[in-house]
Design an enzyme around this catalytic site. Structure first.
Site, PDB file in Angstrom:
ATOM      1  N   LYS A 171      38.488  43.818  32.702  1.00 40.10           N
ATOM      2  CA  LYS A 171      39.263  42.851  33.477  1.00 40.10           C
ATOM      3  C   LYS A 171      39.599  43.408  34.860  1.00 40.10           C
ATOM      4  O   LYS A 171      40.015  42.665  35.741  1.00 40.10           O
ATOM      5  CB  LYS A 171      40.525  42.438  32.713  1.00 40.10           C
ATOM      6  CG  LYS A 171      40.246  41.475  31.567  1.00 40.10           C
ATOM      7  CD  LYS A 171      41.507  40.929  30.943  1.00 40.10           C
ATOM      8  CE  LYS A 171      42.234  41.928  30.101  1.00 40.10           C
ATOM      9  NZ  LYS A 171      41.473  42.378  28.932  1.00 40.10           N
TER      10      LYS A 171
ATOM     11  N   TYR B 154      46.291  45.230  35.096  1.00 40.29           N
ATOM     12  CA  TYR B 154      45.608  46.527  35.100  1.00 40.29           C
ATOM     13  C   TYR B 154      45.918  47.290  36.384  1.00 40.29           C
ATOM     14  O   TYR B 154      46.098  48.517  36.367  1.00 40.29           O
ATOM     15  CB  TYR B 154      44.102  46.341  34.984  1.00 40.29           C
ATOM     16  CG  TYR B 154      43.577  46.088  33.590  1.00 40.29           C
ATOM     17  CD1 TYR B 154      44.401  46.161  32.467  1.00 40.29           C
ATOM     18  CD2 TYR B 154      42.239  45.794  33.389  1.00 40.29           C
ATOM     19  CE1 TYR B 154      43.903  45.928  31.198  1.00 40.29           C
ATOM     20  CE2 TYR B 154      41.730  45.565  32.119  1.00 40.29           C
ATOM     21  CZ  TYR B 154      42.562  45.634  31.033  1.00 40.29           C
ATOM     22  OH  TYR B 154      42.056  45.416  29.769  1.00 40.29           O
TER      23      TYR B 154
END
Length: 353
Positions: free
Chosen positions: A112, A144
């Site tokens: 991701k 993230y």
């Protein structure tokens, strides 16, 4: 002296496999989770909530590992909440330690980083494949990135080395995990065999025909240990996949064969697992009772939403491993064998019949 590790998220696919790997290698290992594994010989389990700094400090007490491995996250309803919660988890954890106490902190994120978070997953302008670590961040909010930034700030403050590990979809053993394609497909294949339903690929034509790769949890564990103990890998972001590529049109036949199934032809319309499994809860409960399986609740085994997201992507996903190869990590794992090893373990543990 033996190296000492704190594995954060020890009850999950990545953390559980990593803890077992390190224990076999002679490490002293503590495992932190809200409900940590207590059946792992040699593991020091620690129950703690990463969102409660005071209880976290109390739970860790005087524990001072040389290495910390962060393999967990908590899914929230929006990406803004994902960023707030998961960034805080990393900060709260690393704030427990004083400058100079830690040698290395490893953070597991994933693709991701390149594909975008759930709210914009696989949409908009995406980097060309194969994904490479030097590609810039997407111009979107992404938890993230928040986790990475919390890690980088703590490393600059406290002087430890770091590594960020970006696996593709992880194949590994865990029950009750929110992102678990291997166990989900095992449960789906079992349902198809027991009810004589067709074993239909639930994803997109791009995933059926295009190239892709995956990451076995054991391959990830070896990569985590290697990067945390190899000077050349210090302060590096690193992709980690098995080392092979495949098309799901080939892999689906391989998986079907393991379960004694004939795979259905690729469907004219996408048939997501969430729809296919909508009526499956009572059917699984009956199968579990008949075969004396350990988990009668299909919702604890199958994460259909996550498997649908992975297999429904409209773009080809191939991950470049050249950076780790150049730095000395040469391990390889055939992805079909990774699935077969997992299915065998699930059968031995009576998760599937």
């Amino acid at each position: 002296m033996a190296r000492s590790a704190l594995v954060v998220g020890v009850s999950g696919i990545a953390g559980n496999t990593l803890a077992r790997h390190l224990l076999r290698g002679g490490w002293q290992v503590s495992g932190l989770a809200r409900h940590p594994s207590r059946d792992m010989e040699g593991l020091h389990p620690i129950a703690a909530d990463l969102l409660d700094p005071d209880s976290l400090r109390a739970a860790l007490g005087t524990l001072r590992p040389s290495h910390v491995f962060i393999t967990t996250w908590l899914r929230q309803s929006t990406e803004a909440e994902n960023i707030r919660v998961n960034g805080a988890m990393v900060r709260n954890l690393l704030d427990v330690f004083k400058p100079g106490e830690l040698e290395h902190v490893a953070l597991v994120t994933g693709l991701k980083h390149y594909l975008g978070p759930f709210e914009s997953y696989g949409k908009g302008h995406l980097p060309a494949t194969p994904f490479r670590e030097e590609q810039p961040r997407l111009d979107v909010e992404n938890f993230y990135y928040a986790q990475e930034d919390a890690l980088f700030a703590a490393a600059a403050r406290d002087g430890f080395g770091w590594s960020v590990h970006r696996p593709h979809t992880i194949i590994g053993y865990a029950v009750g995990n929110a992102m678990n394609m291997g166990v989900t497909l095992a449960a789906y294949a079992t349902l198809c065999r027991e009810t004589e339903r067709p074993f239909v690929f639930p994803g997109s034509a791009m995933q059926w025909n295009g190239l892709t790769d995956m990451t076995d949890a054991h391959q990830l564990a070896r990569h985590l240990e290697w990067a945390s103990t190899t000077p050349a890998a210090r302060n590096q972001a690193l992709n980690i996949v098995n080392g092979d590529v495949f098309r799901w049109s080939w892999m689906w036949h391989r998986l079907a064969g393991w379960f004694g199934l004939e795979p259905a032809p690729f469907p004219a319309e996408t048939t997501p697992l969430e729809a296919q499994l909508a009526d499956a809860e009572p059917i699984w409960a009956e199968i579990a009772a008949r075969h004396h399986l350990i988990e009668p609740n299909l919702a604890r085994l199958a994460s259909a939403w996550h498997t649908d997201a992975d297999l429904g992507r409209p773009i080809e996903c191939v991950t470049d491993m050249s950076k780790s190869r150049r730095l000395g990590f040469l391990d390889y794992q055939a992805t079909d064998d990774a699935f077969f090893d997992l299915f065998t373990r699930l059968r031995e543990a009576r998760v599937i019949p």
